[in-house]
Design an enzyme around this catalytic site. Structure first.
Site, PDB file in Angstrom:
ATOM      1  N   LYS A  32      31.519  54.369  78.566  1.00  0.00           N
ATOM      2  CA  LYS A  32      30.863  54.281  79.876  1.00  0.00           C
ATOM      3  C   LYS A  32      31.015  55.620  80.578  1.00  0.00           C
ATOM      4  O   LYS A  32      32.071  56.261  80.483  1.00  0.00           O
ATOM      5  CB  LYS A  32      31.535  53.167  80.680  1.00  0.00           C
ATOM      6  CG  LYS A  32      30.896  52.857  82.039  1.00  0.00           C
ATOM      7  CD  LYS A  32      31.609  51.654  82.676  1.00  0.00           C
ATOM      8  CE  LYS A  32      30.966  51.289  84.011  1.00  0.00           C
ATOM      9  NZ  LYS A  32      31.674  50.168  84.667  1.00  0.00           N
TER      10      LYS A  32
ATOM     11  N   SER B  13      32.773  43.892  86.163  1.00  0.00           N
ATOM     12  CA  SER B  13      31.836  44.812  85.535  1.00  0.00           C
ATOM     13  C   SER B  13      31.878  44.919  84.026  1.00  0.00           C
ATOM     14  O   SER B  13      31.030  45.599  83.458  1.00  0.00           O
ATOM     15  CB  SER B  13      32.040  46.214  86.129  1.00  0.00           C
ATOM     16  OG  SER B  13      31.619  46.197  87.473  1.00  0.00           O
TER      17      SER B  13
ATOM     18  N   SER C 220      28.773  46.526  86.356  1.00  0.00           N
ATOM     19  CA  SER C 220      28.271  47.869  86.349  1.00  0.00           C
ATOM     20  C   SER C 220      28.229  48.485  84.947  1.00  0.00           C
ATOM     21  O   SER C 220      27.599  49.518  84.758  1.00  0.00           O
ATOM     22  CB  SER C 220      29.105  48.770  87.252  1.00  0.00           C
ATOM     23  OG  SER C 220      30.429  48.807  86.815  1.00  0.00           O
TER      24      SER C 220
END
Lengths: 476, 485, 95
Positions: free
Chosen positions: B78, B177, B153
């Site tokens: 990420k 997330s 997210s």
């Protein structure tokens, strides 16, 4: 109307750790800009702080030295504001739970002792340096200093004059330096002072409105700034006006304080507990251990010197200006057994020599042993005090021991009565007029004869013997 | 089956047996990326060259017989994990060109385990969001239906795994997330106990809630990843020095005799009927394995969102103060003086959602409001944690839905922030209490959208999560479905 | 507790953000929505409850006072939007 000033001081002292408070960068002063920084103290994305244990130890030391309560637990908070020298946009400090609280220091003032309360001592990190360009609208940032550990020492508003403030500053300064946790250099910024000043009519209990003073970068400037500010506030009140609560900067050249009337005036620091740091638990054992390791502090040392060595307060004051000097003195006393004599030689001669060369006592070529030996030689009568003044200078220049110098230069005191009597006779013969005048009642000429004998013996005559002999022989 | 469709453990077998090489695996992954990435947009940055170089090096090691846990396996990261020398943007304009001078601890650990990195995945800006719609670099689509969001997210990481654009991926979880996108994309996701995985190098959103965790295709891969990610890190003060068990040992134990708690406050009005159905089915399977499902209560659940939306933005507003255009990142050239530079850089550099949270956070910390909001929220947080402590006295793990609905359509909910916040309702409490949570796929809606079930356990009981997740996975008979891309 | 528009402007200033009129209006409305939702917190009884600042309460995470190598100046300034010589440069504060 008479007014009394009410002053509180906030001191920030940089701690002499090797590395910064939350990262491993060196704390060395004077390095090339932006070379002592890492991602952590630069506040880059993703970094985290880890507390330097030595910072806690040093803060506990200062807390103990100022008779504070060391809290069993303390923690860090974020002080949020924007400034280019503050990389994270917040300073890690302590707010609700500081390490030490409710201490005091005693000041030695002319009027006697005065106790100034210390509200709190806490740990925090320093910011970087911002330099303003005069020629264009830019500022330049050096972040070497961000993350250097600081302790903030907040006094109670117990100070009542600029002189007291000075004395308080000096007291804190000597304690910090004695503990070896700060080098106390105001010019380099390792020891900084801000003040809160207000005045109130004599006899009134309530405090007046206070102004915060900043930018006082020497002991002298602190005193000057406070004296000015007290007068300024007095002038306002006497004119029927009101003192505005604000931050004022000391202007060294102009000798005045200026209001910092900017939009940044009212800071809302939005303090909250720093979630990246855990609480610091200080056990009684740890405090005890540190307490045991504390050096004797300057005030206690001075009291002991006066008491045990029977030297005047003034001498004690001079001899304790640094731990090293005090240790030097005590060593000499131990080896010579003569506290007052040792004090005289150190204050009169040794200090003069090293101050001229701007040397520290630790770099003095005359060791305590050497000085003690010289003192013993005087005591034994081998040399006179007058000759010793020459000898000690030679000892300082060459590092040689007294005995060697005396032998080399043939400075051994003359104590042979017969030989001296001979000299006296010669001197008397060489100065018949003065002899006649002396015998005729001019007592003052005694000194003249002493001088002549001294000259004839190159100062090596034992003064006491000369005295006795002359008294006898001049009388006829 | 293509190489990129396999799991870590399947590839480990093949590598050991000499049946494939890292280069072949990486090439397969990039072929897939070339085919579908234009539709899915799971990545902000692809590191093809570096991955192939890494694969070549891995193959050297494999030849020598130096095969570590992840040697040669392509993993996606990420884009809020700091990677030395590789841009780390947090999907924000304000960091669009930022290159970290250091690796995050987990990145170091993965490297040391032999992993090869495929790229940095897309996310909601600064991890603030639950749909990956707030990224400065465009939206990620749910591979199961390109008109829908993948969740957030960590939407990019979840999508990349289910689309076989990597073998496994790393995400972060502050309020769900990892778990919510795992559920919406039909992959396995784990949020470890707070302090279990090092946060050093994770760009902070809400420091007391953030955790890093893996997205994987199955539970065994999750155990493998957790073995590498977990562990004490002296560079993080909040890292917990607890031993790391070999999580694979939990894969084959059953859950006979277990008590599985069903929190009654989590089964509320507003859960989509099909999601509810899938969860009920899951409960049946769990009971069929010898566990007993009992009702428990988490009485302070109704305060979770409020507590989260005070604490998280407050911490975030402080964590994001460093983005000021001074030392790195975007600086607006319009500012005539320092104040303007700050305001214009930050206003142009941050997206709307980030600014909203900074505003909220600044407000709750500002003078006059600290006690009413932040302090109060911190107190209620303690009560929320207590709820879980009590619940775990009665049961081994908890079972809950992960999301109230399957993936919604892109743009459907962005206008109403409150609606968006409601989609976090099942996951937030976990972060507040610091306990671990794991999501596994448990079915599909009639429209073919994945549903995920969430298991929660006490502090440092990731083993229990893996135990029940593995047992469930084996017995659920969900069949192997792949998104049609 | 309702937030007024001028308060929103003040908060924006504290956060070094600036908004258009329209944005400020929108923010005021949105923040108010969320804050009303927040007021329910007051219903929770927190008498005697210690605020929870960390998920797992730990103490004394220390490091030794050892110097580690710093970044080179190049690395430090590498991401700077405006580096001049050895320094970061910013526009001056206008008093």
């Amino acid at each position: 109307m008479e007014y009394d000033p009410v002053i509180g001081l906030e001191i920030h002292a940089q701690l002499l750790t090797d590395s910064k408070i939350f990262c491993g960068c060196s704390t060395k002063f004077g390095a090339s800009p932006n070379t002592l920084t890492c991602q952590i103290c630069l506040g880059m994305p993703g970094v985290l702080p880890v507390l330097n244990k030595k910072v806690v130890e040093y803060t506990i030391k200062m807390g103990l030295a100022t008779h504070c309560r060391i809290n069993a637990e303390c923690s860090f908070a974020r002080k949020n504001y924007f400034y280019p020298d503050l990389p994270k946009g917040y300073q890690i400090s302590q707010y609700a739970y500081p390490l030490a609280e409710q201490g005091y220091v005693d000041l030695e003032l002319e009027e006697g002792r005065k106790r100034i309360g210390i509200t709190r001592i806490h740990m925090e990190e320093d910011a970087g340096k911002l330099m303003h360009d005069e020629h264009n609208p830019s500022s330049y940032i050096d972040l070497n200093r961000t993350g250097v550990p600081l302790i903030e020492i907040v006094s109670e508003p117990d100070i009542r004059s600029a002189e007291e403030a000075s004395a308080y500053l000096r007291r804190l300064h000597e304690i910090l330096v004695y503990l070896g946790i700060c080098d106390g250099n105001m010019e380099e910024g390792s020891f900084r002072c801000d003040a809160n000043v207000s005045i109130r009519p004599k006899g009134q209990e309530a405090f007046g409105t206070r102004a915060e003073l900043k930018n006082m970068n020497s002991f002298r400037n602190v005193q000057r700034a406070l004296e000015y500010e007290i007068k300024r506030q007095q002038y306002i009140l006497e004119g029927g006006g009101e003192v505005v609560q604000e931050t004022r900067l000391w202007d060294d050249t102009g000798g005045v304080t200026h209001s910092m009337r900017s939009k940044e005036e009212a800071h809302d620091y939005r303090y909250f507990p720093d979630p990246d740091l855990v609480a610091v638990a200080i056990s009684r054992e740890w405090v005890e251990e540190i307490h045991k390791g504390l050096p004797e502090l300057p005030l206690e040392k001075r009291e002991r010197f006066i008491r045990d060595y029977q030297i005047p307060a003034y001498d004690a004051g001079v001899l304790t200006t640094s731990r090293a000097l005090a240790d030097y003195y005590e060593e000499v006393v131990k080896l010579s057994g003569q506290p007052k004599v040792a004090s005289n030689w150190i204050m009169g001669d040794i200090l003069r020599f090293i101050n001229e060369e701007k040397r520290d006592i630790t770099a003095c070529p005359v060791t305590p042993q050497a000085l003690a030996d010289m003192i013993r030689l005087i005591e034994e009568g081998t040399i006179s005090g007058k000759i010793a003044k020459e000898v000690i200078e030679e000892m300082y220049k060459t590092g040689k021991p007294a005995k060697a110098i005396i032998e080399e230069k043939g400075l051994v005191q003359i104590t042979d009565e017969g030989a001296l009597a001979q000299v006296v006779t010669e001197v008397m013969a060489a100065n018949p007029n003065q002899l006649a005048q002396y015998r005729g009642g001019k007592d003052k000429l005694f000194g003249f004869f002493v001088g002549q004998v001294m000259k004839a013996t190159q100062g090596k005559a034992n003064p006491q013997l000369i005295n006795d002999l002359l008294k006898k022989m001049l009388a006829g | 089956m293509e190489l990129n469709q396999l799991t870590i453990h399947e590839l480990q077998e093949k590598i050991k047996a000499g049946e494939t090489t890292s280069t072949e695996i990486v090439q397969a992954v990039f072929r897939r990326i070339d085919a579908v990435e234009k539709d899915v947009h799971a990545y902000i940055l692809l590191t093809r060259e570096m991955a192939l170089e890494g694969a070549a090096r891995a193959d050297e090691e494999i030849k020598k017989g130096n095969i570590k846990t992840l040697t040669g396996i392509p993993i996606a990261l990420k884009d809020l994990l700091c990677t030395k020398g590789v841009t780390t943007t947090c999907a924000s304009h304000i960091l669009h060109n930022y290159v970290p001078p250091y690796d995050a601890t987990v990145v170091e650990k993965l490297r040391d385990a032999g992993a090869v990195f495929t790229g940095k995945t897309n996310m909601d800006e600064f991890a603030m969001g639950s749909s990956t719609e707030t990224s400065y670099f465009g939206i990620t689509k749910n591979p199961w239906d390109l008109e829908r969001i993948p969740g957030g997210s960590s939407g990019g990481s979840a999508a990349a795994v289910v689309a076989d654009e990597c073998i496994a991926a790393i995400g972060s979880d502050t309020g769900g997330s990892i778990r919510q996108p795992a559920a919406l994309c039909g992959v396995v996701g784990m949020k470890p106990t707070y302090g279990r995985v090092s946060r050093y190098g994770l760009v902070a959103f809400a420091s007391s809630l953030d955790q890093i965790g893996p997205f994987t295709k199955d539970v065994e891969d999750c155990a493998i990843m957790m073995n590498i990610l977990a562990g004490y890190d002296p560079r993080e003060s909040t890292s917990v020095p607890a031993d790391v068990p070999d999580y694979r040992q939990f894969l084959s134990r059953g859950i006979g005799g277990w008590k599985v708690g069903i929190p009654k406050e989590y089964f509320i009005e507003g859960i989509d009927a099909e999601v509810k159905d899938a969860i009920q089915q899951t409960i049946k399977v769990i009971e069929g394995m010898g566990a007993k499902c009992i009702e428990v209560s988490l009485p302070h659940t109704e305060y979770c969102l409020a507590v989260y939306y005070i604490i998280a933005p407050a911490e975030a507003s402080s964590n994001l103060a460093r983005y000021d255009g001074v030392k790195y990142g975007f600086r607006s050239l319009d500012g005539r003086d320092l104040m303007e530079m700050y305001k214009k850089s930050r206003s142009a550099g941050f997206g709307a959602e980030v600014k909203r949270r900074i505003m909220l956070g600044t407000y709750v910390l500002s003078s006059g409001y600290y006690d009413a909001y932040y302090k109060k929220a911190s107190q209620v947080r303690a009560l929320i944690k207590q709820d879980f402590d009590e619940a775990f006295k009665q049961c081994d793990v908890l079972l809950t839905p992960t999301t109230p609905t399957p993936a919604f359509k892109i743009g459907e909910k962005t206008d109403d922030p409150l609606q968006m916040y409601l989609s976090d309702i099942f996951t937030i409490s976990t972060n507040l209490a610091g306990i671990p949570g794991m999501v596994v796929p448990c079915g599909f809606t009639r429209a073919g959208l994945p549903v995920g079930v969430q298991f929660l356990a006490g502090h440092f009981e990731e083993g229990k999560l893996i135990q029940i997740a593995a047992a469930y996975e084996k017995n659920a008979n969900l069949g192997k479905r792949r998104p049609k891309l | 507790m309702k937030i007024q528009k001028d308060e929103v402007t003040h908060v924006a200033h504290l956060a070094r953000l600036e908004f258009t009129e329209a944005e400020t209006e929108k923010f005021t409305a949105q923040l108010n929505n969320i804050l009303i939702y927040m007021d329910m917190l007051n219903r929770a009884d927190t008498t005697g409850v210690e605020p929870m600042t960390h998920a797992i309460a730990q103490k004394n995470a220390f490091r030794e006072d050892l110097v580690k190598e710093s970044l080179s100046r190049e690395a430090t300034l590498a991401n700077a939007p405006d580096a001049r010589g050895d320094f970061f440069r910013v526009p001056k504060v206008i008093e």
